[in-house]
Design an enzyme around this catalytic site. Structure first.
Site, PDB file in Angstrom:
ATOM      1  N   ASN A  97      -3.588   0.876  -3.885  1.00 50.72           N
ATOM      2  CA  ASN A  97      -2.561   1.919  -3.731  1.00 50.72           C
ATOM      3  C   ASN A  97      -1.904   2.161  -5.098  1.00 50.72           C
ATOM      4  O   ASN A  97      -1.289   1.256  -5.647  1.00 50.72           O
ATOM      5  CB  ASN A  97      -1.547   1.406  -2.694  1.00 50.72           C
ATOM      6  CG  ASN A  97      -0.372   2.342  -2.492  1.00 50.72           C
ATOM      7  OD1 ASN A  97      -0.125   3.236  -3.295  1.00 50.72           O
ATOM      8  ND2 ASN A  97       0.368   2.112  -1.419  1.00 50.72           N
ATOM      9  N   CYS A 120       5.166   7.558  -3.440  1.00 50.35           N
ATOM     10  CA  CYS A 120       3.762   7.897  -3.205  1.00 50.35           C
ATOM     11  C   CYS A 120       3.568   9.376  -2.859  1.00 50.35           C
ATOM     12  O   CYS A 120       2.440   9.857  -2.808  1.00 50.35           O
ATOM     13  CB  CYS A 120       3.194   7.013  -2.113  1.00 50.35           C
ATOM     14  SG  CYS A 120       3.472   5.273  -2.455  1.00 50.35           S
ATOM     15  N   HIS A 136      -3.016   9.982   0.562  1.00 47.66           N
ATOM     16  CA  HIS A 136      -2.545   8.853  -0.226  1.00 47.66           C
ATOM     17  C   HIS A 136      -3.316   7.607   0.205  1.00 47.66           C
ATOM     18  O   HIS A 136      -3.505   7.356   1.399  1.00 47.66           O
ATOM     19  CB  HIS A 136      -1.042   8.681  -0.008  1.00 47.66           C
ATOM     20  CG  HIS A 136      -0.514   7.436  -0.620  1.00 47.66           C
ATOM     21  ND1 HIS A 136      -0.789   7.090  -1.920  1.00 47.66           N
ATOM     22  CD2 HIS A 136       0.250   6.432  -0.116  1.00 47.66           C
ATOM     23  CE1 HIS A 136      -0.218   5.933  -2.178  1.00 47.66           C
ATOM     24  NE2 HIS A 136       0.410   5.514  -1.110  1.00 47.66           N
TER      25      HIS A 136
HETATM   26  N1  COA Z   1      -3.307 -12.956   2.472  1.00 41.41           N
HETATM   27  C1  COA Z   1      -3.342 -13.746   3.548  1.00 41.41           C
HETATM   28  N2  COA Z   1      -2.389 -13.722   4.509  1.00 41.41           N
HETATM   29  C2  COA Z   1      -1.371 -12.886   4.341  1.00 41.41           C
HETATM   30  C3  COA Z   1      -1.255 -12.039   3.229  1.00 41.41           C
HETATM   31  C4  COA Z   1      -2.276 -12.112   2.262  1.00 41.41           C
HETATM   32  N3  COA Z   1      -2.289 -11.329   1.147  1.00 41.41           N
HETATM   33  N4  COA Z   1      -0.131 -11.307   3.333  1.00 41.41           N
HETATM   34  C5  COA Z   1       0.458 -11.667   4.487  1.00 41.41           C
HETATM   35  N5  COA Z   1      -0.292 -12.618   5.094  1.00 41.41           N
HETATM   36  C6  COA Z   1      -0.026 -13.299   6.376  1.00 41.41           C
HETATM   37  C7  COA Z   1       1.416 -13.252   6.778  1.00 41.41           C
HETATM   38  O1  COA Z   1       2.132 -14.289   6.151  1.00 41.41           O
HETATM   39  C8  COA Z   1       1.322 -13.426   8.269  1.00 41.41           C
HETATM   40  O2  COA Z   1       1.134 -14.790   8.540  1.00 41.41           O
HETATM   41  P1  COA Z   1       1.842 -15.479   9.839  1.00 41.41           P
HETATM   42  O3  COA Z   1       1.259 -14.743  11.013  1.00 41.41           O
HETATM   43  O4  COA Z   1       1.415 -16.897   9.714  1.00 41.41           O
HETATM   44  O5  COA Z   1       3.297 -15.227   9.656  1.00 41.41           O
HETATM   45  C9  COA Z   1       0.017 -12.724   8.636  1.00 41.41           C
HETATM   46  O6  COA Z   1      -0.732 -12.608   7.416  1.00 41.41           O
HETATM   47  C10 COA Z   1       0.211 -11.351   9.237  1.00 41.41           C
HETATM   48  O7  COA Z   1       1.136 -10.653   8.449  1.00 41.41           O
HETATM   49  P2  COA Z   1       1.574  -9.216   8.830  1.00 41.41           P
HETATM   50  O8  COA Z   1       2.569  -8.714   7.836  1.00 41.41           O
HETATM   51  O9  COA Z   1       1.939  -9.169  10.278  1.00 41.41           O
HETATM   52  O10 COA Z   1       0.204  -8.427   8.645  1.00 41.41           O
HETATM   53  P3  COA Z   1      -0.142  -6.964   9.032  1.00 41.41           P
HETATM   54  O11 COA Z   1      -1.281  -6.957   9.968  1.00 41.41           O
HETATM   55  O12 COA Z   1       1.055  -6.122   9.371  1.00 41.41           O
HETATM   56  O13 COA Z   1      -0.689  -6.415   7.650  1.00 41.41           O
HETATM   57  C11 COA Z   1      -0.037  -5.015   5.812  1.00 41.41           C
HETATM   58  C12 COA Z   1       0.174  -6.341   6.523  1.00 41.41           C
HETATM   59  C13 COA Z   1       0.903  -4.958   4.618  1.00 41.41           C
HETATM   60  C14 COA Z   1      -1.485  -4.971   5.305  1.00 41.41           C
HETATM   61  C15 COA Z   1       0.195  -3.852   6.796  1.00 41.41           C
HETATM   62  O14 COA Z   1       1.424  -4.022   7.459  1.00 41.41           O
HETATM   63  C16 COA Z   1       0.204  -2.536   6.110  1.00 41.41           C
HETATM   64  O15 COA Z   1      -0.799  -2.117   5.548  1.00 41.41           O
HETATM   65  N6  COA Z   1       1.328  -1.800   6.150  1.00 41.41           N
HETATM   66  C17 COA Z   1       1.467  -0.566   5.450  1.00 41.41           C
HETATM   67  C18 COA Z   1       1.834  -0.886   4.043  1.00 41.41           C
HETATM   68  C19 COA Z   1       1.653   0.275   3.118  1.00 41.41           C
HETATM   69  O16 COA Z   1       0.711   1.018   3.250  1.00 41.41           O
HETATM   70  N7  COA Z   1       2.554   0.384   2.171  1.00 41.41           N
HETATM   71  C20 COA Z   1       2.535   1.363   1.162  1.00 41.41           C
HETATM   72  C21 COA Z   1       2.902   2.680   1.704  1.00 41.41           C
HETATM   73  S1  COA Z   1       3.047   3.801   0.428  1.00 41.41           S
END
Ligand code: COA
Length: 320
Positions: A277, A111, A247
């Site tokens: 993204n 990215c 980004h």
């Molecule tokens: N829809 C519904 N539920 C979902 C899901 C989806 N698409 N994806 C994950 N979940 C669930 C998980 O299974 C988890 O359930 P559980 O609590 O029963 O285990 C719950 O949602 C929370 O998951 P978690 O991973 O803790 O969520 P989060 O608040 O950390 O959000 C991201 C996840 C990916 C949105 C967040 O971590 C993020 O944005 N990180 C940065 C990622 C990024 O920007 N990457 C690219 C960089 S270049």
């Protein structure tokens, strides 16, 4: 003489897939995706390829810069999702646009790919090794996703953005870059499966895998530091910046960076609501849409910043 951006272009696939459509094929919801990421829809390539989008974005950037393909002597494509291992996407773009006088190569900085490409072009131009460069960020991330993994596939989209740069008195004022390979395992995608009789067992074809929370923490910690370093190197105060083009990974990351920089969120244009993204494509596609709106005036100071797998990051202060 630094490089100055003199034209921009972008290309997005025609198919738009909303969160509501994703609800029909996986256990997710529009509410979950929007509240966690800000993303509402994304473009998914069906007929388009990484190369075809890179070519279209480049042609639009050349029109915007009012230059001919023969004037380009350097083409750099930031991509992690080229259509082929070789020839590079950059070589394919060179052939398709007729940039017969260019040297062309790809870089993989995920990215941060556009920022790294900009930095290389700036160095080539300062060193007298190039006069007119085409820098592209192009991705078809939809083919790198495991569509059974709802925690990653909902985040990403496809598209390409491009910029033409030329040496000028004013332009890129500073670029800082960094990588931390030791933390690389938090966002990975393995290479192709191995079919080699000398290797015991075969490597399974793998898709993108991510520790979202670690990537989130990395971004909100590293990006403000990199931007401050770039501002210091340029001798520019944060309040002098008209726009911060970050980004487009997650609205919460962008809001956290705005807070940490003490800047109003209005200075941080976004397109993740409609594009998701697009890795190396995010920053140049956003730059092109801001440029298209006609809100950038000669002399404006802006910040570009990219961050992601590697881990890698880059930030630049530049005069428009
Ligand atoms: N829809 C519904 N539920 C979902 C899901 C989806 N698409 N994806 C994950 N979940 C669930 C998980 O299974 C988890 O359930 P559980 O609590 O029963 O285990 C719950 O949602 C929370 O998951 P978690 O991973 O803790 O969520 P989060 O608040 O950390 O959000 C991201 C996840 C990916 C949105 C967040 O971590 C993020 O944005 N990180 C940065 C990622 C990024 O920007 N990457 C690219 C960089 S270049």
């Amino acid at each position: 003489m630094p490089a100055r951006i003199i034209g921009t272009g972008s290309s997005l696939p025609s198919l738009v897939v909303s969160n509501t459509e994703l609800e029909k094929i996986m256990d997710t919801s529009d509410e979950w995706i929007k509240s966690r990421t800000g993303i509402g829809e994304r473009h998914i390539a069906v007929e388009e390829t990484t190369t075809s989008m890179a070519v279209e974005a480049s042609e639009r950037a050349m029109q915007s810069a009012k230059i001919e393909a023969e004037e380009i002597d350097l083409i750099i494509v930031g991509t992690v999702s080229g259509d082929m291992c070789f020839p590079s996407t950059a070589c394919q773009v060179q052939s398709r646009i007729g940039a017969v006088n260019a040297t062309a190569f790809d870089i993989n900085a995920a990215c941060a790919g556009f920022l790294f490409g900009l930095s290389i072009a700036d160095a080539y131009i300062k060193a007298g090794m190039a006069k007119t460069a085409l820098i592209i960020g192009a991705e078809t991330l939809s083919k790198m996703m495991d569509w059974n993994d709802r925690s990653t596939c909902i985040l990403f989209g496809d598209g390409a953005g491009a910029a033409i740069v030329k040496g000028d008195e004013h332009g890129i004022m500073s670029i800082v870059q960094g990588t931390d390979g030791a933390r690389g395992e938090v966002l990975t995608c393995h290479n192709r499966a191995v079919n080699n009789p000398f290797v015991k067992g075969s490597m399974e074809l793998d898709y993108t895998s991510m520790n979202g929370q670690e990537v989130y923490k990395f971004a909100v910690k590293t990006v403000p530091v990199a931007i401050r370093q770039a501002l210091d190197a340029a001798g520019v105060q944060v309040d002098e910046i008209k726009y911060f083009l970050l980004h487009q990974a997650n609205i919460r990351i962008i809001e956290a960076v705005a807070r940490k920089m003490g800047q109003p969120i209005e200075k941080f244009p976004t397109n993740l609501q409609k594009c998701g993204n697009i890795s190396a494509g995010s920053v140049p596609i956003l730059l092109d849409s801001v440029n298209e709106q006609g809100v950038l005036k000669r002399g404006d100071k802006i910040v570009l910043a990219g961050f992601g797998a590697g881990l890698s990051w880059g930030a630049s202060v530049l005069t428009w």
